[in-house]
Write an enzyme that holds these catalytic residues in place. Sequence first.
Site, PDB file in Angstrom:
ATOM      1  CG  MET A  74       2.779   2.849   1.262  1.00 25.03           C
ATOM      2  SD  MET A  74       4.220   2.076   2.249  1.00 25.03           S
ATOM      3  CE  MET A  74       2.522   0.066   1.255  1.00 25.03           C
ATOM      4  CG  HIS A  75      -0.974   2.011   5.626  1.00 30.97           C
ATOM      5  ND1 HIS A  75      -0.920   1.083   4.427  1.00 30.97           N
ATOM      6  CD2 HIS A  75      -0.007   3.002   6.183  1.00 30.97           C
ATOM      7  CE1 HIS A  75       0.879   1.079   5.302  1.00 30.97           C
ATOM      8  NE2 HIS A  75       0.827   2.047   5.865  1.00 30.97           N
ATOM      9  CG  ASP A 229       5.868   6.630   1.582  1.00 30.77           C
ATOM     10  OD1 ASP A 229       5.966   4.736   2.091  1.00 30.77           O
ATOM     11  OD2 ASP A 229       5.408   7.121   2.262  1.00 30.77           O
TER      12      ASP A 229
END
Length: 471
Positions: A74-75, A229
Amino acid sequence: MYLGLDLGTSGLKALLIREDQSVVAEATAPLTVQRPHPGWSEQDPESWIAACRTALAELGDLSAVRAVGLSGQMHGATLVGADDRALRPCLLWNDTRAHEEAAAMDDAEARRVTGNIVFPGFTAPKVEWVRRNEPDIFAATRLVLLPKDYLRLWLTGEAWSDMSDAAGTAWLDVGARDWSDAMLERSGLSRKHMPAITEGSRVAGRISAACAAETSLPEGVPVAGGGGDNAASAVGTGAVAPGQGFVSLGTSGVLFVSSASYAPAPETAVHTFCHAVPDTWHQMAVILSATDSLEWAARLTGRGAADLGSVEMAPPGRALFLPYLGGERTPHNDAAVRGAALGLEHATDAQALARAVMEGVAFAFRDGLDALVATGTPVERLLAVGGGARSDTWLRMVATALDRPLEVPAEEGYGAALGACRLAMMADGHGTEVAAAPAIARTVEPETSMRGAYDEATELYRAAYDAVRRF
């Protein structure tokens, strides 16, 4: 058959399953992280596509695939230009260079809209860092994509994301499950810079003719929205009902619990995100260095991580380790703090250091649990997943620190790649019943005889944070 692609930090995993969810084949292609400066963490997005090509080729004939699901770290801030290519390396989830930008963005209105603290690792502050420090790159940006969605762009030629991954950007109205125009405007962006969003279990693009020509995937096969995830791992472990969750001992550490309603509590530094299935949310306590801490100790001592971690459980000794190698999220929201080893003496050897590292991660999970419980979210069942869960000793440490049993699946693989496959099945017409909990091999119970010692060590651990955060 159904294909799941999980784009992790250290590798891309491809999993091919039948409709009964039995495994046909799996493949993994490694990835590397570049750290050009302290606090920076980057990857070349083209390396993700190269890894995907390698993994798909290893799987063999994919002509019978009916749908594809995606999961990913992520991110990550992946800035894409007019030619659909990345303009610079992706700033990863554990990149903390944008801590000043995050602090400036993290106000009451941002927390109200997003339900979360604006952490330095989130996407928005990293894009703001690019805007301030690399204005030519920012000006050339046509799209901002999350890592798995850059893979989707290669697979389908379309720009989509899902609710769970988008929730970690600081641009999503997490309660409304839609982009926030106000938050985008703060970043000098608008919806035209964003992918379309949908639920993780719905169709978000189809395999393009170009992708079909260089792989054996059939043109037109649907690609599910997928998930970040952890949300995908929850689908893989069956943690979709309220109170169901898992402890993940991976590169980072995650304590994840599903919830039926949106109940943000940003003051706790617990993440409140959309789940990958409709009308469901989840909360997470996140520690940035879990198995990464043991890998660090392995490099320091010249020992293999598996060998170094083969210790016996005992009451905590004098050595104490704080696993803040790259800052920390829950409960501290502290990008500047760094790890520390305290209480070292002449008798401290490699094994004693390994035990302290593993205990320190367990204490960090305890901090996360206390923060999560403070939100009022019930925690009814926890599975143990991730590479570190192969260590029975480490699981006993974590179970004892949490004072809760941890269930271990009978088979490995109940993680994000399987969750991606299950989301692909849902996009192909199956219901959420495909996200069943796995068979359990054993339950790791807390060591009741050590509970008092662990409680005492946890308090020392917390006091040590108050000391080291000043450095």
